[in-house]
Design a protein around this motif. Structure first.
Motif, mmCIF file in Angstrom:
data_model
loop_
_atom_site.group_PDB
_atom_site.id
_atom_site.type_symbol
_atom_site.label_atom_id
_atom_site.label_comp_id
_atom_site.label_asym_id
_atom_site.label_seq_id
_atom_site.Cartn_x
_atom_site.Cartn_y
_atom_site.Cartn_z
ATOM 1 N N THR A 106 -6.493 -6.754 20.241
ATOM 2 C CA THR A 106 -6.629 -8.031 19.538
ATOM 3 C C THR A 106 -5.658 -8.158 18.367
ATOM 4 N N THR A 107 -5.057 -7.024 17.976
ATOM 5 C CA THR A 107 -4.070 -7.049 16.888
ATOM 6 C C THR A 107 -2.725 -6.562 17.422
ATOM 7 N N LEU A 108 -1.671 -7.299 17.100
ATOM 8 C CA LEU A 108 -0.322 -6.889 17.476
ATOM 9 C C LEU A 108 0.373 -6.380 16.216
ATOM 10 N N ILE A 167 0.832 -1.212 0.000
ATOM 11 C CA ILE A 167 0.000 0.000 0.000
ATOM 12 C C ILE A 167 0.861 1.255 0.000
ATOM 13 N N ARG A 168 0.244 2.384 -0.336
ATOM 14 C CA ARG A 168 0.900 3.668 -0.162
ATOM 15 C C ARG A 168 0.813 4.026 1.335
ATOM 16 N N PRO A 169 1.674 4.920 1.820
ATOM 17 C CA PRO A 169 1.655 5.232 3.260
ATOM 18 C C PRO A 169 0.518 6.178 3.651
ATOM 19 N N THR A 170 -0.718 5.808 3.302
ATOM 20 C CA THR A 170 -1.887 6.635 3.655
ATOM 21 C C THR A 170 -2.987 5.757 4.218
ATOM 22 N N LEU A 171 -3.835 6.357 5.049
ATOM 23 C CA LEU A 171 -4.957 5.623 5.626
ATOM 24 C C LEU A 171 -5.943 5.193 4.543
ATOM 25 N N VAL A 208 7.129 4.445 6.765
ATOM 26 C CA VAL A 208 6.421 3.374 7.476
ATOM 27 C C VAL A 208 6.067 3.842 8.888
ATOM 28 N N ASN A 209 7.032 4.452 9.560
ATOM 29 C CA ASN A 209 6.802 4.933 10.922
ATOM 30 C C ASN A 209 5.740 6.020 10.977
ATOM 31 N N ARG A 210 5.819 6.951 10.031
ATOM 32 C CA ARG A 210 4.842 8.044 10.000
ATOM 33 C C ARG A 210 3.440 7.477 9.793
ATOM 34 N N PHE A 211 3.340 6.519 8.899
ATOM 35 C CA PHE A 211 2.036 5.896 8.649
ATOM 36 C C PHE A 211 1.495 5.218 9.909
ATOM 37 N N CYS A 212 2.374 4.500 10.633
ATOM 38 C CA CYS A 212 1.930 3.812 11.856
ATOM 39 C C CYS A 212 1.403 4.806 12.892
ATOM 40 N N SER A 213 2.069 5.945 13.038
ATOM 41 C CA SER A 213 1.601 6.968 13.973
ATOM 42 C C SER A 213 0.224 7.485 13.571
ATOM 43 N N GLU A 214 0.014 7.657 12.277
ATOM 44 C CA GLU A 214 -1.304 8.083 11.789
ATOM 45 C C GLU A 214 -2.364 7.047 12.126
ATOM 46 N N LEU A 215 -2.020 5.790 11.918
ATOM 47 C CA LEU A 215 -2.985 4.703 12.128
ATOM 48 C C LEU A 215 -3.403 4.599 13.598
ATOM 49 N N ASP A 239 -6.200 6.919 14.353
ATOM 50 C CA ASP A 239 -7.370 6.749 13.507
ATOM 51 C C ASP A 239 -8.274 5.639 14.049
ATOM 52 N N PRO A 240 -9.593 5.750 13.846
ATOM 53 C CA PRO A 240 -10.477 4.660 14.291
ATOM 54 C C PRO A 240 -10.067 3.297 13.718
ATOM 55 N N ALA A 241 -9.451 3.287 12.529
ATOM 56 C CA ALA A 241 -9.030 2.020 11.922
ATOM 57 C C ALA A 241 -7.994 1.302 12.776
ATOM 58 N N GLY A 242 -7.271 2.061 13.619
ATOM 59 C CA GLY A 242 -6.238 1.463 14.455
ATOM 60 C C GLY A 242 -6.742 1.075 15.835
ATOM 61 N N GLU A 243 -8.049 1.129 16.054
ATOM 62 C CA GLU A 243 -8.605 0.788 17.366
ATOM 63 C C GLU A 243 -8.404 -0.704 17.655
ATOM 64 N N GLY A 244 -7.962 -0.997 18.847
ATOM 65 C CA GLY A 244 -7.716 -2.396 19.203
ATOM 66 C C GLY A 244 -6.340 -2.883 18.753
#
Lengths: 427, 427
Positions: free
Chosen positions: B144-146, A414-418, B202-209, B212-217
């Motif tokens: 539930t997700t690592l 994927i690209r680095p976007t949500l 990759v790191n910047r994307f993880c911080s965004e996630l 975000d609600p998509a990163g809940e759990g």
């Protein structure tokens, strides 16, 4: 079984602890401990005869439990001097016996499923166990060079053990081995000699060298030190039983290369019974092969007592011995204990490697894929009882056979976007 | 140090054993235990504050010694519930502390040289220690997700731990990582997502996630679970001291990536002193970097308190963090204890890998080449005292960085004859 045999003192010329003599597995002829491997009377394989007569069961158990967290806790039952733990050695063993509940659920095993994970050894295969024994024998016999013929795991195990113990090492391999395996063996700095020929040529050359003055002072771990070397596999049986709380497993699934490991595991279990360290009750031993090298499995299914050699063609290279020396003994043990010998295809080996990794987080070598795959097949065939305690051996590390699962890769890019993350259906 | 701090009961909302709260390393602000990593007051790093006040030294020592042969023997000193050893986890730790007498002779060390060999962990790097802590925190917080961002060792450690514990895993890596590393991470069957970009992306994307609600759990082991994760490195300090017979080493050489491992080893040693488990006497901590990524070493030598970021260019990829978050703390610890920070070239890294392999039979990852190489350099510079007890860390396995020693190969190639053997000068 020579468990209770008492040696005469004249037989013992070196200090290898409870090892009293070498005894022919076929005709029982005894010779003093030395760097020999075939009976002078009948050419049968020699194995160690012990004197365990002085042991008190409870004292022995306490002594073992107070010992180090490696194979030397069992020094009283091995052909090594009593002070072995203080000598420079890689100290393998006491690897994890993993309760594999996730795998058990997938396979429908309810009686307790365990993986004995020998990838935790110093060079990440069970070979460290056998090489450690051979090294102590080499020390006792005054050898200064440690050697072997190998196509993989053994080369690294010998190179590492020799480095640590201050031995010269000289390992012989086919000259066209994959570069990765060469690196793993060469890094320890010993001589690594490529032989222009195949593995059979390498072996034939090693036998010649043993008989030549040039080979004087050389201990070939899997040739002239083989009786000592092979005993290392007993420690797998000891550890499994101790880790189960001094209890025999009901069923155990063991890979077959030469067949030596399986026969020595049986020997180890028998010794524990005779010494009173575990209760004497039935256990079944199952052998596992890859279909592309399944001489023992083929003989078992055909009801034969002898094993017809095969030309190996399988990704499970650490098991690819087409003419297994201990094949007839394996057949005997599988039949006597009520076990079986089975084989799986290379595709099933890869599936089983992935199954074990995704259920238990254990990344096995192809040989581990063979045992897990065979376990599944034996359960499907009704030959393994899902309600019984079952132990499956993983004898090596997946990092050594990465090619087998080379098809495994990214599940998404994927690209680095949500947005890209959501489009890929990962949320 | 928050070793003796007593928490108020209202602070503790989850059962993570002796962990009482999170405390800011910079301003001391406390917040309840939760999946947060930065201070809301000053943006400083949060770390675990413990309540160890109830421990009796001798009882604690006995409890540890009677514990399992893995990191959970130290459960009373870690942010985990008391029953952690019974939960599905890879159970890393209690790796060998190898007395390296051959290496000591080569380096001229007379006071006792030891290698703490973390290649013996389940996925063969020290990352299993930190991931095991993060996993227990994830369990406690109901995740539930690592997940993690990674370029190597961490991806495999997270994938394996999640598989065993029954978590979903989703690991993010740069999409153009070497195929071998991808396979090692993918085999555990979790999601492995390639990000079109470099590691920073990759790191910047993880911080965004995470926001975000998509990163809940989702528990990102090295981001929102970082305070728990980082504590895993303390177990290296505990094990070294216990394996030395509850004694502090005089000198310890630690690799520096983010610097977190070194700071937590210091924290662990301080805790053992305050708990009375070891005698309070001076020790020196030395940091090791590769020249191609030596921001901390450069700052140390220049006498700076701050670390200027570098663009990494070294074969020691597991240490290639150009802007190490804990750099200033490392500088402080090295100076306070009388240690130093040093770096070695890639060529010296390779030489040191080979040196360790041929002297002790230990095949180290490039990071181990860095620590052994730096040890040699510090001895030459007179900064390490050869007459003192010295421990060198090897944090990973050579099988993971085979490329570094790819030039190693056959010492000879011969025909399978004794004549050819003699001609090659091997006799």
């Amino acid at each position: 079984m020579a468990v209770q045999t008492v040696a005469t003192s004249s037989e013992t010329t070196v200090d290898l602890g409870p090892a009293a003599a070498l005894s022919c597995r076929e005709c029982g002829h005894r010779v003093p401990l030395g760097p020999v491997f075939a009976c002078e009377e009948c050419f049968g394989p020699l194995e160690i005869a012990y004197d365990f007569s002085a042991y008190d069961t409870e004292e022995l158990r306490r002594r073992i439990e107070a010992g180090p967290a490696n194979i030397w806790r069992y020094a009283p039952l091995l052909p090594v001097p009593a002070d072995v733990a203080g000598k420079p050695n890689l100290n393998p063993g006491w690897t994890k016996l993993v309760k594999a509940d996730n795998l058990a659920r997938e396979l429908g095993v309810t009686g307790g499923l365990y993986v004995k994970d020998d990838s935790g050894n110093p060079t990440h295969s069970f070979k460290d166990r056998v090489v450690a024994q051979a090294l102590e024998a080499a020390r006792a016999f005054g050898f200064t060079t440690l050697s072997c013929s190998s196509t993989g795991n053994l080369a690294g195990a010998v190179g590492a053990a020799a480095a640590r113990a201050g031995f010269r090492s000289c390992v012989f391999i086919p000259h066209d081995l994959e570069q990765g395996k060469v690196v793993m063996a060469a890094v320890y700095g010993g001589e690594l000699v490529g032989i222009e020929g195949n593995y059979d040529d390498v072996n034939r050359f090693c036998s010649e060298l043993i008989g030549d003055p040039a080979g004087e002072g050389w201990g070939f771990v899997n040739v002239n030190l083989r009786p000592y070397y092979a005993e290392g596999s007993k420690t797998l049986a000891y550890e499994i039983c101790e880790q189960l709380g001094w209890r025999l497993p009901d069923q155990i699934v063991v890979p077959i290369a030469s067949g030596s490991q399986l026969t020595k595991i049986d020997k180890g279990l028998q010794e524990l019974i005779k010494l009173g360290l575990v209760e004497d009750r039935p256990y079944k031993i199952f052998g596992a092969q890859a279909e592309g090298c399944s001489p023992v499995s083929t003989a078992f299914k055909a009801g034969h007592d002898v094993v017809r050699p095969q030309k190996p063609n399988t990704i499970a290279k650490s098991l690819a011995i087409g003419n297994p020396a201990d094949g007839p003994y394996v057949l005997d043990i599988a039949r006597r204990t009520g076990g079986a010998v089975e084989d799986v295809t290379d595709e099933q080996v890869v599936d089983a490697i992935k199954l074990l990794a995704r259920t238990e987080g254990i990344f096995a070598e192809t040989a581990g894929g063979v045992t897990v795959g065979v376990t599944r097949k034996l359960l499907e065939r009704g030959l393994l009882d899902p309600a019984k305690t079952t132990v499956v051996l993983n004898t090596g590390d997946g990092l050594k056979t990465l090619d087998a699962v080379a098809g495994t890769g990214l599940t998404a890019t994927i690209r680095p976007t949500l947005d890209s993350f959501r489009e890929a259906g990962l949320a």
